[in-house]
Design a protein around this motif. Structure first.
Motif, PDB file in Angstrom:
ATOM      1  N   LEU A 194      -8.771   2.802  52.090  1.00 42.43           N
ATOM      2  CA  LEU A 194      -7.622   1.932  52.361  1.00 42.43           C
ATOM      3  C   LEU A 194      -7.046   2.189  53.753  1.00 42.43           C
ATOM      4  O   LEU A 194      -6.603   1.251  54.439  1.00 42.43           O
ATOM      5  CB  LEU A 194      -6.538   2.170  51.298  1.00 42.43           C
ATOM      6  N   GLY A 195      -7.044   3.464  54.179  1.00 43.29           N
ATOM      7  CA  GLY A 195      -6.552   3.772  55.523  1.00 43.29           C
ATOM      8  C   GLY A 195      -7.413   3.149  56.607  1.00 43.29           C
ATOM      9  O   GLY A 195      -6.894   2.622  57.610  1.00 43.29           O
ATOM     10  N   VAL A 196      -8.731   3.211  56.431  1.00 45.73           N
ATOM     11  CA  VAL A 196      -9.634   2.582  57.414  1.00 45.73           C
ATOM     12  C   VAL A 196      -9.407   1.069  57.453  1.00 45.73           C
ATOM     13  O   VAL A 196      -9.376   0.447  58.522  1.00 45.73           O
ATOM     14  CB  VAL A 196     -11.092   2.923  57.076  1.00 45.73           C
ATOM     15  N   GLY A 197      -9.233   0.458  56.279  1.00 44.04           N
ATOM     16  CA  GLY A 197      -8.988  -0.984  56.242  1.00 44.04           C
ATOM     17  C   GLY A 197      -7.691  -1.359  56.935  1.00 44.04           C
ATOM     18  O   GLY A 197      -7.614  -2.378  57.653  1.00 44.04           O
ATOM     19  N   THR A 198      -6.636  -0.532  56.729  1.00 43.88           N
ATOM     20  CA  THR A 198      -5.361  -0.809  57.400  1.00 43.88           C
ATOM     21  C   THR A 198      -5.489  -0.695  58.918  1.00 43.88           C
ATOM     22  O   THR A 198      -4.928  -1.505  59.671  1.00 43.88           O
ATOM     23  CB  THR A 198      -4.294   0.167  56.894  1.00 43.88           C
ATOM     24  N   LEU A 199      -6.232   0.299  59.379  1.00 44.03           N
ATOM     25  CA  LEU A 199      -6.452   0.459  60.820  1.00 44.03           C
ATOM     26  C   LEU A 199      -7.189  -0.736  61.407  1.00 44.03           C
ATOM     27  O   LEU A 199      -6.825  -1.263  62.476  1.00 44.03           O
ATOM     28  CB  LEU A 199      -7.229   1.753  61.062  1.00 44.03           C
ATOM     29  N   LEU A 200      -8.214  -1.213  60.721  1.00 46.35           N
ATOM     30  CA  LEU A 200      -8.959  -2.389  61.180  1.00 46.35           C
ATOM     31  C   LEU A 200      -8.088  -3.644  61.171  1.00 46.35           C
ATOM     32  O   LEU A 200      -8.191  -4.496  62.053  1.00 46.35           O
ATOM     33  CB  LEU A 200     -10.193  -2.592  60.315  1.00 46.35           C
ATOM     34  N   GLY A 201      -7.239  -3.773  60.155  1.00 45.46           N
ATOM     35  CA  GLY A 201      -6.349  -4.932  60.106  1.00 45.46           C
ATOM     36  C   GLY A 201      -5.368  -4.950  61.269  1.00 45.46           C
ATOM     37  O   GLY A 201      -5.064  -6.019  61.834  1.00 45.46           O
ATOM     38  N   THR A 202      -4.856  -3.762  61.667  1.00 43.66           N
ATOM     39  CA  THR A 202      -3.946  -3.694  62.813  1.00 43.66           C
ATOM     40  C   THR A 202      -4.643  -4.105  64.101  1.00 43.66           C
ATOM     41  O   THR A 202      -4.098  -4.864  64.923  1.00 43.66           O
ATOM     42  CB  THR A 202      -3.385  -2.275  62.936  1.00 43.66           C
ATOM     43  N   VAL A 203      -5.860  -3.610  64.313  1.00 44.10           N
ATOM     44  CA  VAL A 203      -6.622  -3.972  65.519  1.00 44.10           C
ATOM     45  C   VAL A 203      -6.912  -5.468  65.550  1.00 44.10           C
ATOM     46  O   VAL A 203      -6.783  -6.135  66.586  1.00 44.10           O
ATOM     47  CB  VAL A 203      -7.923  -3.152  65.578  1.00 44.10           C
ATOM     48  N   SER A 204      -7.306  -6.012  64.406  1.00 52.87           N
ATOM     49  CA  SER A 204      -7.631  -7.443  64.366  1.00 52.87           C
ATOM     50  C   SER A 204      -6.392  -8.296  64.633  1.00 52.87           C
ATOM     51  O   SER A 204      -6.459  -9.320  65.327  1.00 52.87           O
ATOM     52  CB  SER A 204      -8.233  -7.804  63.013  1.00 52.87           C
ATOM     53  N   ALA A 205      -5.233  -7.888  64.120  1.00 52.90           N
ATOM     54  CA  ALA A 205      -4.007  -8.644  64.370  1.00 52.90           C
ATOM     55  C   ALA A 205      -3.654  -8.645  65.853  1.00 52.90           C
ATOM     56  O   ALA A 205      -3.247  -9.683  66.416  1.00 52.90           O
ATOM     57  CB  ALA A 205      -2.852  -8.062  63.551  1.00 52.90           C
ATOM     58  N   PHE A 206      -3.832  -7.501  66.521  1.00 51.70           N
ATOM     59  CA  PHE A 206      -3.551  -7.442  67.963  1.00 51.70           C
ATOM     60  C   PHE A 206      -4.512  -8.333  68.744  1.00 51.70           C
ATOM     61  O   PHE A 206      -4.101  -9.035  69.678  1.00 51.70           O
ATOM     62  CB  PHE A 206      -3.657  -5.996  68.437  1.00 51.70           C
ATOM     63  N   LEU A 207      -5.795  -8.322  68.390  1.00 51.68           N
ATOM     64  CA  LEU A 207      -6.770  -9.162  69.093  1.00 51.68           C
ATOM     65  C   LEU A 207      -6.473 -10.648  68.878  1.00 51.68           C
ATOM     66  O   LEU A 207      -6.576 -11.456  69.814  1.00 51.68           O
ATOM     67  CB  LEU A 207      -8.182  -8.828  68.616  1.00 51.68           C
ATOM     68  N   ILE A 208      -6.110 -11.009  67.664  1.00 53.93           N
ATOM     69  CA  ILE A 208      -5.800 -12.424  67.389  1.00 53.93           C
ATOM     70  C   ILE A 208      -4.588 -12.862  68.204  1.00 53.93           C
ATOM     71  O   ILE A 208      -4.573 -13.952  68.792  1.00 53.93           O
ATOM     72  CB  ILE A 208      -5.567 -12.627  65.880  1.00 53.93           C
ATOM     73  N   TYR A 209      -3.567 -12.018  68.280  1.00 51.67           N
ATOM     74  CA  TYR A 209      -2.348 -12.390  69.017  1.00 51.67           C
ATOM     75  C   TYR A 209      -2.612 -12.542  70.514  1.00 51.67           C
ATOM     76  O   TYR A 209      -2.234 -13.546  71.130  1.00 51.67           O
ATOM     77  CB  TYR A 209      -1.276 -11.333  68.769  1.00 51.67           C
ATOM     78  N   THR A 210      -3.255 -11.543  71.135  1.00 53.63           N
ATOM     79  CA  THR A 210      -3.446 -11.580  72.587  1.00 53.63           C
ATOM     80  C   THR A 210      -4.371 -12.716  73.008  1.00 53.63           C
ATOM     81  O   THR A 210      -4.115 -13.400  74.019  1.00 53.63           O
ATOM     82  CB  THR A 210      -4.011 -10.240  73.065  1.00 53.63           C
ATOM     83  N   ASN A 211      -5.414 -12.962  72.261  1.00 57.63           N
ATOM     84  CA  ASN A 211      -6.341 -14.031  72.639  1.00 57.63           C
ATOM     85  C   ASN A 211      -5.751 -15.414  72.371  1.00 57.63           C
ATOM     86  O   ASN A 211      -6.045 -16.372  73.099  1.00 57.63           O
ATOM     87  CB  ASN A 211      -7.663 -13.868  71.889  1.00 57.63           C
ATOM     88  N   THR A 212      -4.918 -15.529  71.335  1.00 59.38           N
ATOM     89  CA  THR A 212      -4.240 -16.802  71.104  1.00 59.38           C
ATOM     90  C   THR A 212      -3.278 -17.111  72.230  1.00 59.38           C
ATOM     91  O   THR A 212      -3.197 -18.258  72.711  1.00 59.38           O
ATOM     92  CB  THR A 212      -3.489 -16.762  69.766  1.00 59.38           C
ATOM     93  N   GLU A 213      -2.546 -16.101  72.702  1.00 59.50           N
ATOM     94  CA  GLU A 213      -1.644 -16.300  73.826  1.00 59.50           C
ATOM     95  C   GLU A 213      -2.398 -16.730  75.078  1.00 59.50           C
ATOM     96  O   GLU A 213      -1.939 -17.594  75.836  1.00 59.50           O
ATOM     97  CB  GLU A 213      -0.873 -15.008  74.110  1.00 59.50           C
ATOM     98  N   ALA A 214      -3.567 -16.141  75.301  1.00 63.61           N
ATOM     99  CA  ALA A 214      -4.354 -16.513  76.482  1.00 63.61           C
ATOM    100  C   ALA A 214      -4.881 -17.939  76.372  1.00 63.61           C
ATOM    101  O   ALA A 214      -4.895 -18.688  77.358  1.00 63.61           O
ATOM    102  CB  ALA A 214      -5.511 -15.527  76.659  1.00 63.61           C
ATOM    103  N   LEU A 215      -5.310 -18.341  75.191  1.00 65.32           N
ATOM    104  CA  LEU A 215      -5.837 -19.699  75.021  1.00 65.32           C
ATOM    105  C   LEU A 215      -4.738 -20.756  75.108  1.00 65.32           C
ATOM    106  O   LEU A 215      -5.001 -21.886  75.525  1.00 65.32           O
ATOM    107  CB  LEU A 215      -6.562 -19.804  73.676  1.00 65.32           C
ATOM    108  N   LEU A 216      -3.513 -20.399  74.739  1.00 64.71           N
ATOM    109  CA  LEU A 216      -2.416 -21.356  74.827  1.00 64.71           C
ATOM    110  C   LEU A 216      -2.002 -21.643  76.264  1.00 64.71           C
ATOM    111  O   LEU A 216      -1.341 -22.640  76.536  1.00 64.71           O
ATOM    112  CB  LEU A 216      -1.201 -20.835  74.043  1.00 64.71           C
ATOM    113  N   GLY A 217      -2.406 -20.807  77.210  1.00 67.58           N
ATOM    114  CA  GLY A 217      -2.070 -21.041  78.600  1.00 67.58           C
ATOM    115  C   GLY A 217      -0.725 -20.456  78.966  1.00 67.58           C
ATOM    116  O   GLY A 217       0.229 -21.180  79.218  1.00 67.58           O
ATOM    117  N   ARG A 218      -0.610 -19.150  79.041  1.00 68.21           N
ATOM    118  CA  ARG A 218       0.656 -18.512  79.366  1.00 68.21           C
ATOM    119  C   ARG A 218       0.881 -18.528  80.878  1.00 68.21           C
ATOM    120  O   ARG A 218      -0.052 -18.673  81.672  1.00 68.21           O
ATOM    121  CB  ARG A 218       0.653 -17.075  78.854  1.00 68.21           C
TER     122      ARG A 218
END
Length: 569
Positions: free
Chosen positions: A429-453
């Motif tokens: 469960l700890g490994v899954g939580t760590l992966l979920g945190t990394v994936s959330a950060f990647l989704i946020y930063t790349n979405t911001e870049a695609l939106l045209g900041r």
């Protein structure tokens, strides 16, 4: 009712007295005094003329020289003013006005007529003055290059940076030539349809030939030199991604064997983690290769955003494949615990994975440090702003891998010491939580870049000051600067140009004495219109040259600015 009747009588007496004064006064000529008289019952209504002389204007104050008559008897104040005027006329005003009439000659009022050009109606569609390039003339009007040799050639400013001028043709000349060649608009339309069908057929054959060539290369081998796309994977982000693919692929294979041998839930999570990293980094490699494609008519700004798209899909994949399966297996372990076998081989594989993941992490860190130093940013700013999405994904995935190896090893050690399999499930469960945190950060930063900041405020201020410091610019409004990804900026602004500076820039390139002679030769409205149209067209060209100069200066002083759109207010 009695006050109203009394007011009416006073008004009638005033009009009658006015009529008697007008009859007693000497009448001048009709052209300078009264324009006409109309009788109705017992009173005469005298209409004023625009050329009313000074004598009559002094005698009768209720008339004006613009042909309008003031209201008589509408209010008590107007009636009292009229009676006072008549009393002054009785006491000697006539004599004074007569003296003024004899001393000052009669001068009629002169009216100047404003001369304006007749407005030209162009209609809803006007293309007679449009220019067209030779390529468009050949493609759209089905002409040959020899047909264009007979047409008038006009040199215009080139919209491209590599050439100063290029040749264009008048659209009206091209249309007339096409009708001369094909005979009628119907014949031209049939030829266009035929060429369109031939183009579609050519594209189908081209696709078929490319497929045959690909099969030929697969069978006989490709002997072409290494393409530029392939060289991208031997330096920079491409090198980091390829190293990560190789190492994570090996880690997945050995972790899968360890899970089959031990049955550990933490080891299963680690194997899934390595598989997710391998697939995601393969997707990153595809995004890097696609981002190197040259722009086409369907994508005029290129394919640089493919890296962000691949990184976004990678983040979603980590969340679904890595975190989801790890959480699932950990929950199953808590609900249905089972004893764990010998963990010796699992420890050995985790130690090897720690070394390999750490090596990949160091490669990614060094690449990000080098790129951040070149951009003048800190390590943290470079990662948060997602300047290089491919390297960021490798960095975060490998950092998560190193931490997850430590978590898995700790939980497996507690399980082997205590014999309690719940620790192993908690590790999953700890490994899954760590992966979920990394994936959330990647989704946020790349979405911001695609939106045209927007770019950084300091950089935007530098671009604004560069424009405002130019003498041809009076003010700029509605400034927008968008980061298109991979250090490519698109700048847009509404510019208020100083017309006097632009005109002076045009005059500095002209022969002033010759220009003065042209002005002195202007005698008629037609000559004035021709003079203004000639130099007005040249001043507009000068304004376009100033816009090109400003765009070139912005790109030279700021290499990140790739596209500049300056709109004229």
């Amino acid at each position: 009712m009695m006050p109203a009747l009394a007011a009416q009588r006073r008004g009638c007496r005033g009009l009658y007295r006015l009529y008697l004064r007008c009859q007693a006064a000497p009448r001048p000529r009709a052209c300078h005094g009264w324009k006409a008289s109309m009788k109705s019952r017992s009173l005469s209504y005298i209409l004023p003329c625009n050329r009313l002389p000074m004598q009559l204007m002094s005698q009768v104050r209720v008339y004006t020289s613009n042909g309008q008559k003031k209201d008589l008897g509408s209010e008590d104040t107007n009636r009292s003013a009229h009676e006072e005027t008549l009393n002054k006329a009785e006491t000697g005003q006539d004599t004074t006005n007569a003296g003024q009439k004899q001393s000052s000659p009669k001068q009629p009022i002169q009216v100047k007529v404003k001369a304006v050009l007749k407005k030209r109606e162009y209609g809803p569609k006007y293309t007679q003055n449009n220019f067209i390039t030779g390529v468009r003339a050949i493609n759209e009007f089905c002409l040959k290059s020899s047909d264009l040799d007979q047409l008038r050639k006009i040199k215009r400013r080139s919209p491209h940076d590599d050439t100063e001028t290029f040749t264009v043709y008048l659209r009206s000349d091209v249309e007339a030539k096409s009708l001369e060649v094909w005979g009628s608009p119907e014949a031209l339309a049939r030829e266009r349809k035929r060429r369109k069908e031939a183009e579609i057929k050519y594209r189908e054959n081209l696709f078929r030939n490319q497929r045959l060539l690909w099969e030929y290369r697969e069978f006989f081998g490709n002997t072409k030199p290494r393409s530029s796309t392939a060289t991208m994977f031997f330096k920079g982000p491409g090198k980091v991604v390829m190293v990560a693919i190789c190492i994570n692929g090996l880690n997945f294979f050995f972790k899968l064997l360890a899970w089959v041998y031990t049955g550990s839930a933490s080891m299963f999570s680690e194997a899934i983690h390595s598989l997710a990293d391998t697939c995601n980094q393969a997707l990153l490699a595809l995004g890097i290769s696609q981002s190197a494609r040259t722009p086409d008519p369907s994508h005029p700004y290129g394919f640089t955003n493919m890296r962000y798209i691949a990184s976004l899909i990678s983040g979603v994949g980590i969340f679904m494949m890595g975190a989801g399966l790890s959480w699932y297996h950990g929950i199953i372990g808590l609900l249905h615990p089972h004893p764990v076998e010998s963990l010796l081989w699992a420890y050995c594989i985790l130690a090897g994975s720690l070394v390999s993941e750490g090596a990949t992490l160091l490669v990614a860190i060094n690449e990000i440090r080098r790129s951040a130093r070149a951009k003048g940013l800190s390590f943290y700013q470079y990662v948060v702003q997602s300047r290089d999405p491919s390297t960021n994904v490798v960095l975060l995935e490998d950092a998560a891998a190193v931490l997850s190896v430590a978590v898995a090893a700790t939980c497996m050690g507690l399980t082997s010491l205590t014999g309690n399999p719940y620790y192993d499930s908690v590790g999953s469960l700890g490994v899954g939580t760590l992966l979920g945190t990394v994936s959330a950060f990647l989704i946020y930063t790349n979405t911001e870049a695609l939106l045209g900041r927007s770019i950084e405020p300091e950089q935007l201020q530098r671009l604004t000051e560069l424009l405002e410091s130019d003498p041809v610019v009076r003010a700029i409004h509605d400034v927008k600067a968008t980061d298109m990804g991979m250090s490519k900026v698109r700048f847009k602004a509404e510019v208020d140009f100083d017309g006097r500076v632009v005109t002076r820039s045009y005059l500095e390139k002209q022969d002033i004495e010759q220009l003065l002679q042209e002005i002195q030769q202007v005698k008629t409205l037609e000559e004035l219109e021709a003079f203004m149209l000639k130099h007005g067209d040249n001043i507009i060209d000068t304004l376009g040259a100033e816009v090109d100069r400003l765009e070139k200066d912005l790109k030279q002083r700021n290499p990140d600015v790739r596209h500049v759109d300056l709109e004229i207010l």
